[in-house]
Write a protein that holds these residues in place. Sequence first.
Motif, mmCIF file in Angstrom:
data_model
loop_
_atom_site.group_PDB
_atom_site.id
_atom_site.type_symbol
_atom_site.label_atom_id
_atom_site.label_comp_id
_atom_site.label_asym_id
_atom_site.label_seq_id
_atom_site.Cartn_x
_atom_site.Cartn_y
_atom_site.Cartn_z
ATOM 1 N N ILE A 1 0.688 -1.231 -0.069
ATOM 2 C CA ILE A 1 0.223 -0.198 -0.015
ATOM 3 C C ILE A 1 0.875 1.328 -0.172
ATOM 4 O O ILE A 1 1.740 1.512 0.969
ATOM 5 C CB ILE A 1 -0.961 0.209 1.106
ATOM 6 C CG1 ILE A 1 -1.564 -1.281 1.190
ATOM 7 C CG2 ILE A 1 -1.947 1.461 1.337
ATOM 8 C CD1 ILE A 1 -2.501 -1.461 2.678
ATOM 9 N N TRP B 1 0.906 7.046 -0.128
ATOM 10 C CA TRP B 1 0.035 8.389 -0.679
ATOM 11 C C TRP B 1 -1.583 7.709 -1.128
ATOM 12 O O TRP B 1 -2.315 8.491 -1.329
ATOM 13 C CB TRP B 1 0.645 8.803 -2.036
ATOM 14 C CG TRP B 1 1.094 8.094 -3.147
ATOM 15 C CD1 TRP B 1 2.558 7.511 -3.268
ATOM 16 C CD2 TRP B 1 0.491 6.959 -4.004
ATOM 17 N NE1 TRP B 1 2.722 6.535 -4.317
ATOM 18 C CE2 TRP B 1 1.186 6.451 -4.665
ATOM 19 C CE3 TRP B 1 -0.816 6.906 -4.192
ATOM 20 C CZ2 TRP B 1 1.057 5.586 -5.754
ATOM 21 C CZ3 TRP B 1 -1.267 6.063 -5.579
ATOM 22 C CH2 TRP B 1 -0.441 5.221 -5.937
ATOM 23 N N SER B 2 -1.596 6.323 -0.745
ATOM 24 C CA SER B 2 -2.933 5.897 -0.896
ATOM 25 C C SER B 2 -4.120 6.486 -0.183
ATOM 26 O O SER B 2 -3.665 6.917 0.898
ATOM 27 C CB SER B 2 -3.288 4.410 -0.592
ATOM 28 O OG SER B 2 -4.446 3.880 -0.648
ATOM 29 N N LYS B 3 -5.153 6.956 -1.027
ATOM 30 C CA LYS B 3 -6.240 7.709 -0.191
ATOM 31 C C LYS B 3 -7.111 6.821 0.677
ATOM 32 O O LYS B 3 -7.417 7.148 1.892
ATOM 33 C CB LYS B 3 -7.212 8.469 -1.035
ATOM 34 C CG LYS B 3 -6.335 9.473 -1.764
ATOM 35 C CD LYS B 3 -7.427 10.320 -2.873
ATOM 36 C CE LYS B 3 -6.645 11.398 -3.679
ATOM 37 N NZ LYS B 3 -6.105 12.278 -2.741
ATOM 38 N N ASP B 4 -7.184 5.562 0.145
ATOM 39 C CA ASP B 4 -8.262 4.504 1.004
ATOM 40 C C ASP B 4 -7.438 3.181 1.167
ATOM 41 O O ASP B 4 -7.989 2.379 1.984
ATOM 42 C CB ASP B 4 -9.630 4.240 0.312
ATOM 43 C CG ASP B 4 -9.274 3.674 -1.262
ATOM 44 O OD1 ASP B 4 -8.224 3.325 -1.351
ATOM 45 O OD2 ASP B 4 -10.164 3.654 -1.986
ATOM 46 N N GLY B 5 -6.157 2.986 0.974
ATOM 47 C CA GLY B 5 -5.645 1.658 1.230
ATOM 48 C C GLY B 5 -6.052 0.355 0.365
ATOM 49 O O GLY B 5 -5.661 -0.602 0.665
ATOM 50 N N LYS B 6 -7.130 0.781 -0.611
ATOM 51 C CA LYS B 6 -7.559 -0.460 -1.523
ATOM 52 C C LYS B 6 -6.682 -0.509 -2.577
ATOM 53 O O LYS B 6 -6.882 0.374 -3.489
ATOM 54 C CB LYS B 6 -9.120 -0.002 -1.503
ATOM 55 C CG LYS B 6 -10.109 0.056 -0.556
ATOM 56 C CD LYS B 6 -11.241 0.196 -0.877
ATOM 57 C CE LYS B 6 -12.388 0.272 0.318
ATOM 58 N NZ LYS B 6 -13.578 0.400 -0.135
ATOM 59 N N VAL B 7 -5.828 -1.397 -2.579
ATOM 60 C CA VAL B 7 -4.899 -1.389 -3.977
ATOM 61 C C VAL B 7 -5.223 -3.105 -4.644
ATOM 62 O O VAL B 7 -5.419 -3.938 -3.593
ATOM 63 C CB VAL B 7 -3.598 -1.401 -3.489
ATOM 64 C CG1 VAL B 7 -3.228 0.107 -3.235
ATOM 65 C CG2 VAL B 7 -3.047 -2.271 -2.289
ATOM 66 N N THR C 1 -0.578 -5.570 -5.998
ATOM 67 C CA THR C 1 0.630 -5.170 -5.634
ATOM 68 C C THR C 1 1.428 -6.155 -4.800
ATOM 69 O O THR C 1 2.300 -5.702 -4.169
ATOM 70 C CB THR C 1 0.351 -3.885 -5.127
ATOM 71 O OG1 THR C 1 -0.315 -3.912 -3.878
ATOM 72 C CG2 THR C 1 -0.269 -2.814 -5.668
ATOM 73 N N THR D 1 3.615 3.271 -7.502
ATOM 74 C CA THR D 1 2.988 2.256 -6.441
ATOM 75 C C THR D 1 4.342 1.944 -5.642
ATOM 76 O O THR D 1 4.422 1.836 -4.551
ATOM 77 C CB THR D 1 2.386 1.082 -6.854
ATOM 78 O OG1 THR D 1 1.046 1.308 -7.608
ATOM 79 C CG2 THR D 1 1.974 0.063 -5.535
ATOM 80 N N TRP E 1 1.449 2.927 5.585
ATOM 81 C CA TRP E 1 0.391 3.797 5.165
ATOM 82 C C TRP E 1 -0.474 4.176 6.367
ATOM 83 O O TRP E 1 -0.668 3.284 7.012
ATOM 84 C CB TRP E 1 -0.550 3.081 4.065
ATOM 85 C CG TRP E 1 -1.769 3.907 3.707
ATOM 86 C CD1 TRP E 1 -2.026 4.701 2.929
ATOM 87 C CD2 TRP E 1 -2.895 3.218 4.225
ATOM 88 N NE1 TRP E 1 -3.221 5.305 2.909
ATOM 89 C CE2 TRP E 1 -4.007 4.317 3.558
ATOM 90 C CE3 TRP E 1 -3.755 2.485 4.862
ATOM 91 C CZ2 TRP E 1 -5.238 4.142 3.609
ATOM 92 C CZ3 TRP E 1 -5.013 2.516 5.199
ATOM 93 C CH2 TRP E 1 -5.817 3.142 4.389
#
Length: 213
Positions: free
Chosen positions: A66, A69-75, A78, A91, A141
């Motif tokens: 993660i 800079w992820s906004k919601d942690g949903k990736v 990866t 990423t 994150w």
Amino acid sequence: MCSHYKPVSHINQLRQAFGLGPLEDLGRPDMWPGYQGVFIRPHPHADVGDEAVPAREALAGHWGLIPHWSKDGKVKGTFNARSETIAEKPTFRDAWRKGQRCIIPALSVFEPDWRSGKAVPAKVSRADGEPMGIAGIWSTWRGPTGWVESYTMLTVNADDHAVFKLLHKPQDEKRMVVILNPDSYETWLKGNAADVAPLIRQCPAEALKLGQT
């Protein structure tokens, strides 16, 4: 691409193979993307001169990096990072440039064997029966409930590898995780970019064993 592996789940084996201090959370006994697993990195206080502080620490983290800079942690997708592009992909590049390298302890990795015309799970492990140390990078994150650690595994092309070329569909590119030699663990964790570049390579086929699950 590796999307399933068996982690090292015995505390004494982790200590002996990877030189770790006290361990608390060993994560899941069977790993798939999104699960909590163990990864190893340098202890943040290893250089303070206190013999009681171990050189390395093991943490539980989300398998699937993660980015900070992820906004919601949903990736998605990866859990592996192509070594050829790790320094460029948004990423992964920040963690790579910061030298946030880690080792993922595993007993085996699993890949689909398509030689029969259908996918048959195949297990790849070290021929000597010792744990694998898979090269990875990690990130932290900040989520709504606190900090989340995560990690990914590095892969290299394996089209010409005697073991991994047998796996996955015939038309697919063959990839394999980067399996480190135990004597290179310290270099991987603490070396600079020039030091670690030679470590990003195929593991010799004779050092591996292919079997059924």
